[in-house]
Design an enzyme around this catalytic site. Structure first.
Site, PDB file in Angstrom:
ATOM      1  CD  GLU A   1      -3.072  -0.889   2.276  1.00  0.00           C
ATOM      2  OE1 GLU A   1      -4.056  -1.651   2.241  1.00  0.00           O
ATOM      3  OE2 GLU A   1      -2.862  -0.093   3.219  1.00  0.00           O
TER       4      GLU A   1
ATOM      5  CG  ASP B   1      -3.477   8.961   7.936  1.00  0.00           C
ATOM      6  OD1 ASP B   1      -3.308   7.750   8.178  1.00  0.00           O
ATOM      7  OD2 ASP B   1      -3.815   9.390   6.820  1.00  0.00           O
TER       8      ASP B   1
ATOM      9  CE1 TYR C   1      -7.161  -0.990   7.263  1.00  0.00           C
ATOM     10  CE2 TYR C   1      -5.843  -0.778   5.280  1.00  0.00           C
ATOM     11  CZ  TYR C   1      -5.992  -0.628   6.645  1.00  0.00           C
ATOM     12  OH  TYR C   1      -4.962  -0.098   7.387  1.00  0.00           O
TER      13      TYR C   1
END
Lengths: 270, 402
Positions: A49, A60, A174
């Protein structure tokens, strides 16, 4: 057949969990990205990734925020990233590459243009963090170009939406292991195990688990019940202050190899 | 584009034409759905609306008057300039309308921990205020750069019992404070309510924040009819995220004869690149959960903005404004730092009103517009906040140490 699907069908035959390292493109050094990708494959990565840096990475944690900031100070953009994938493909025709990022840079580049160029460069899938399934129409050009659209599933995802995600899933799902940002320390293996078991039983694609996995032990624990483990922040942090390409590759290798080893030891448990 | 009814927006997906929507990470979808369901129910609940209206009257001090700025109008020498006095609200700005409303929603949802982002700090203060009143825990995220330039508001928030968390990522300003608040929310979804301060963010925020601010426009429309016997010819308001502007504009959107002009921060001038005029100089993109006009470079990276007023210093804008721009219902123009400061002084000297630097952009635009209209025309300008908080900035800029 897409490289992602080829990769997972091979792994299914060998009963191994896939190891998916995440790195931020252009960090710590733009000239290191392709070399680090090869080093990761050498150390046992099954799929890579590649994070596309963004000025406002709202999902994040600090480690990846700072990696994005470093890359952006060096003006890393989509054209650079696709160029690196193209270069990577010259020596590695098999390892799938998934680009992971936020929507604005892709939208400003032009989604159709991005889809075509990414496909041509050798990208296999795209994960757009801030584009949930409700806004899926937006990313149709990715599918049209033959790229797999990787979707996220979170602990907060409702049953109705889970069903939609399972229907629309391509490549792999995911699973975000906890409600939080990347790199946080909230991982609870039993909670993840229960949710992933349900997901795997229903999904037609493999299930990867990410967020909070930082070493061989946590990777092995998670790999016992999923198809792939994603390791991002811990690797990005390790690479952060590498002084040159050689040092970055060495760090990538020494970080990932023990995790690969731990996963392989755990194979008998699967 | 012909729009039959502007009040029909957003649609069920939170879209204003191509703008708005829910562009957030997966984990936040569930709390946003929960919020949309709760707000949709409360919006139609007479008891909730009664309590909101009652709080606006007794706590905020509504209705705010419309004041005819006669000396200012005379000095300018054109149309009559009328000011909607949102600066007279409790805490000194329109921001309190929204925080009172969202605190009531939070209470109804059983959430006891409130988070907010702050730029200039007016929204942070308004959030800390309602949290003190309801006994809720309050955490305000604020860029480290903004903390330094808005010390008084930071201290006000602390007096009100809020925890102010400095944000040191990115440009360390409002947009980064918003990112950090979203990160907090994604981490604490179960017990936390995020009070967004403007008509941006993911659905339902642009709609909900607009609804709570729209009281200003509804009041103004009724006051115009009652006191002047007609609607104004032009409305103007400053636009950063755009909450005070949409608050004034919304009730008038279907009154096609009323011209609507939003004033964005042109900073040192649109040509210099040092500005915050997302609509006048940006392009459609995606930021903070919605599709709207954003200021970014050709790589899609959000650019740093500049305005003398911290409250307009934001690289995005509410999606409803993007829609109003594209449909032609509203015009958006740039007002420079210097123009805003000149208007600040002129209003101060002719009317004895010290306007916020944000609102001074609207006053500057009203002055420009007034020159183009006859003396009997009426221009209604939203005076969204008072300027006490800006005295330091202005004195420093003009070379005077306090």
């Amino acid at each position: 057949m897409n490289r992602i699907d080829v990769c997972f069908s091979k792994l299914a035959a060998s009963k191994s969990a896939a190891l998916i390292p995440f790195i931020t493109a252009g960090d710590p050094l733009p000239e290191a990205t392709v070399a680090v990708m090869h080093a990761l494959v050498g150390a046992g990565a099954d799929l890579i990734e590649l994070g596309m840096p963004f000025s406002d990475p709202m999902a994040d944690g600090p480690v990846i925020q700072h990696a994005d900031e470093r890359a952006l100070r060096r003006h890393v953009g989509i054209a650079d990233i696709l160029g690196w994938v193209r270069t990577f493909r010259e020596r590695d025709a098999g390892t799938p590459v998934v680009l992971m990022g936020y929507l604005n840079p892709i939208a400003i580049h032009g989604i159709e243009r991005f889809a075509g160029e990414a496909r041509e460069a050798g990208v296999d899938g795209v994960l757009v963090v801030d584009c949930p399934i409700e806004e899926d129409a937006f990313l149709q050009p990715l599918r049209d170009a033959g790229l797999e659209r990787i979707l996220l599933v979170a602990p907060t995802t409702s049953e109705a939406r889970l069903a939609r995600a399972i229907d629309a899933a391509e490549g792999y799902l995911y699973y975000v292991s906890f409600a939080g940002i990347t790199g946080a320390l909230k991982l609870s293996v039993p909670d993840v195990a229960a949710r992933v078991a349900n997901l795997r039983a229903r999904a037609g694609v493999p299930v990867a688990v990410g967020f909070g996995i930082k070493d061989g032990a946590s990777a092995k624990a998670i790999a016992g019940f999923c198809d792939a483990v994603v390791i991002g922040s811990a690797l990005v942090e390790r690479l952060a202050d590498a002084a040159d390409v050689h040092a970055a590759c060495e760090r990538a290798q020494t970080f990932l190899a023990p995790i690969r080893k731990a996963l392989d030891e755990g194979r008998s448990l699967r | 584009m012909q729009i039959a009814d502007y009040h029909a927006y957003p649609d069920a997906h939170g879209r204003f034409g191509p703008y708005g929507g829910t562009f957030v990470a997966e984990t936040l979808i569930a709390p946003l759905e929960e919020l949309t369901a709760a707000y949709t129910r409360l919006r139609d609940d007479p008891a909730f609306q009664r309590e909101f209206t009652d709080d606006l009257k007794h706590y905020v001090g509504r209705p705010s008057p419309i004041y005819h700025a006669r000396r200012l109008s005379q000095q300018v020498g054109g149309a009559q300039i009328l000011l909607k006095r949102e600066d007279l609200n409790h805490t000194g700005a329109h921001k309190i309308n929204n925080t009172v409303g969202q605190a009531l929603v939070a209470r109804a949802m059983g959430k006891r921990r409130i988070i907010a982002e702050a730029g200039a700090g007016q929204h942070g203060v308004a959030t800390a205020t309602v949290c003190a009143r309801f006994g809720m825990k309050c955490v305000v995220y604020m860029g480290a750069v903004d903390i330094e330039r808005q010390k008084i508001n930071v201290y006000r928030m602390k007096l009100l019992g809020a925890e102010v968390v400095p944000v040191r990522s990115g440009s360390q300003t409002l947009k980064d404070a918003l990112n950090e608040a979203l990160r907090d929310w994604v981490t604490n979804v179960a017990d936390t309510f995020y009070i967004i301060g403007t008509v941006a963010g993911p659905h339902p925020y642009p709609m909900m924040v607009r609804d709570f601010n729209a009281v200003a426009g509804r009041e103004a429309r009724a006051q115009m009819l009652e006191e002047y016997g007609r609607l104004p010819d032009v409305l103007t308001a400053c636009v950063g995220g755009g909450s005070n502007a949409i608050g004034l504009f919304h009730a008038f959107l279907n009154d096609r004869d009323v011209r609507i002009v939003g004033a964005e921060a042109a900073g040192e001038g649109l040509a210099t690149g040092r500005h915050a005029a997302s609509l006048a100089a940006g392009r459609p993109g995606v930021l903070h959960g919605n599709r709207t006009y954003v200021l970014c470079d050709d790589d899609g990276q959000i650019t740093e903005t500049h305005s003398v007023s911290a409250g307009l210093d934001y690289p995005g804008v509410g999606p409803e404004h993007a829609f109003l721009k594209d449909t032609g219902r509203a015009e958006y123009v740039g007002v420079t730092d210097d123009e805003a400061l000149a208007a600040f002084h002129l209003l101060c000297e002719t009317e004895g009103i010290l306007a916020a630097l944000e609102s001074s952009h609207a006053v500057a635009q009203a002055i420009k517009l007034a020159r183009d209209y006859p003396k009997d025309a009426l221009i209604l300008c939203n005076l969204s906040g008072r300027g006490d908080k800006d005295v330091h900035t202005i004195s420093k800029r003009e070379g005077m140490e306090l």
